[in-house]
Motif scaffolding. Structure first.
Motif, PDB file in Angstrom:
ATOM      1  N   GLU A  23    -107.502  26.258  88.818  1.00 56.98           N
ATOM      2  CA  GLU A  23    -107.254  25.002  88.108  1.00 56.98           C
ATOM      3  C   GLU A  23    -106.140  24.203  88.763  1.00 56.98           C
ATOM      4  OE1 GLU A  23    -106.582  26.365  84.118  1.00 56.98           O
ATOM      5  OE2 GLU A  23    -108.703  26.185  83.583  1.00 56.98           O
ATOM      6  N   THR A  24    -105.086  24.865  89.232  1.00 62.07           N
ATOM      7  CA  THR A  24    -103.985  24.140  89.876  1.00 62.07           C
ATOM      8  C   THR A  24    -104.433  23.476  91.182  1.00 62.07           C
ATOM      9  OG1 THR A  24    -103.141  26.074  91.063  1.00 62.07           O
ATOM     10  CG2 THR A  24    -102.209  25.645  88.881  1.00 62.07           C
ATOM     11  N   GLY A  60    -107.398  22.088  91.454  1.00 61.72           N
ATOM     12  CA  GLY A  60    -108.351  21.050  91.073  1.00 61.72           C
ATOM     13  C   GLY A  60    -109.779  21.542  90.971  1.00 61.72           C
ATOM     14  N   ALA A 107    -112.394  29.005  95.260  1.00 61.01           N
ATOM     15  CA  ALA A 107    -112.235  27.918  94.293  1.00 61.01           C
ATOM     16  C   ALA A 107    -113.015  26.706  94.790  1.00 61.01           C
ATOM     17  CB  ALA A 107    -110.760  27.573  94.127  1.00 61.01           C
ATOM     18  N   THR A 164    -108.286  32.100  87.347  1.00 67.05           N
ATOM     19  CA  THR A 164    -108.678  30.813  86.775  1.00 67.05           C
ATOM     20  C   THR A 164    -107.532  29.817  86.847  1.00 67.05           C
ATOM     21  OG1 THR A 164    -110.273  31.874  85.294  1.00 67.05           O
ATOM     22  CG2 THR A 164    -109.514  29.682  84.675  1.00 67.05           C
ATOM     23  N   GLU A 165    -106.323  30.260  86.491  1.00 69.80           N
ATOM     24  CA  GLU A 165    -105.147  29.380  86.533  1.00 69.80           C
ATOM     25  C   GLU A 165    -104.878  28.886  87.944  1.00 69.80           C
ATOM     26  OE1 GLU A 165    -102.150  31.825  84.732  1.00 69.80           O
ATOM     27  OE2 GLU A 165    -102.930  31.495  82.700  1.00 69.80           O
ATOM     28  N   MET A 225    -114.454  26.207  83.098  1.00 65.99           N
ATOM     29  CA  MET A 225    -114.349  26.877  84.394  1.00 65.99           C
ATOM     30  C   MET A 225    -115.474  27.903  84.491  1.00 65.99           C
ATOM     31  SD  MET A 225    -112.515  27.495  87.298  1.00 65.99           S
ATOM     32  CE  MET A 225    -111.002  26.629  86.997  1.00 65.99           C
ATOM     33  N   ASN A 256    -113.155  23.483  89.411  1.00 65.80           N
ATOM     34  CA  ASN A 256    -113.751  23.705  88.095  1.00 65.80           C
ATOM     35  C   ASN A 256    -114.682  24.920  88.102  1.00 65.80           C
ATOM     36  OD1 ASN A 256    -115.857  22.556  89.498  1.00 65.80           O
ATOM     37  ND2 ASN A 256    -116.185  20.872  88.066  1.00 65.80           N
ATOM     38  N   ARG A 297    -115.152  22.753  93.506  1.00 65.91           N
ATOM     39  CA  ARG A 297    -115.450  21.726  92.507  1.00 65.91           C
ATOM     40  C   ARG A 297    -116.935  21.437  92.629  1.00 65.91           C
ATOM     41  NH1 ARG A 297    -113.927  18.705  88.798  1.00 65.91           N
ATOM     42  NH2 ARG A 297    -111.761  19.316  88.887  1.00 65.91           N
TER      43      ARG A 297
END
Length: 113
Positions: free
Chosen positions: A70-71, A73, A104, A66-67, A1, A75, A106
């Motif tokens: 991540e939930t 999707g 957040a 970060t958590e 991450m 990175n 990707r």
């Protein structure tokens, strides 16, 4: 991450935006720490106990950020902003707050030729 304060990730292509993620951490500081920090302020210098508490609060807030990412999707989280505050909780004690937010995303590595 990847966690970054910048709006882009150099050498990477952002392919999905998942939205804003945020986290807040509030730590209570005890009267002894407050007293020692006040004494340190009068004579100058750094308050190691407050610095340690702020560092722990920042790490906790970034871990929760970060958590959340991540939930979704993601990175990476880009455009991260950190805010620190001392909150007077009355009775001669205070609380330390760290608020963290970012976007957040990707990303995919760009192909080099």
């Amino acid at each position: 991450m990847i966690l970054t304060t910048t709006a882009t990730i150099e050498g990477e292509k952002i392919v999905d935006y998942y939205g804003i993620v945020s986290s807040e951490t509030i730590l209570g500081a005890n009267i002894l720490k407050d007293f020692l920090a006040a004494m340190r302020d009068m004579v100058g210098g750094r308050s190691a106990s407050y610095e340690k508490s702020l560092r722990a609060a920042k790490e906790t807030a970034l871990k929760e950020l970060t958590e959340q990412a991540e939930t979704l999707g993601a990175n990476a989280v880009i455009g991260i902003a950190l805010d620190y505050e001392t909150i007077d909780s009355g009775g001669g004690s205070s609380m330390l707050m760290v608020a963290v937010s970012g976007t957040a995303v990707r990303y995919h590595e760009l192909q080099t030729v």
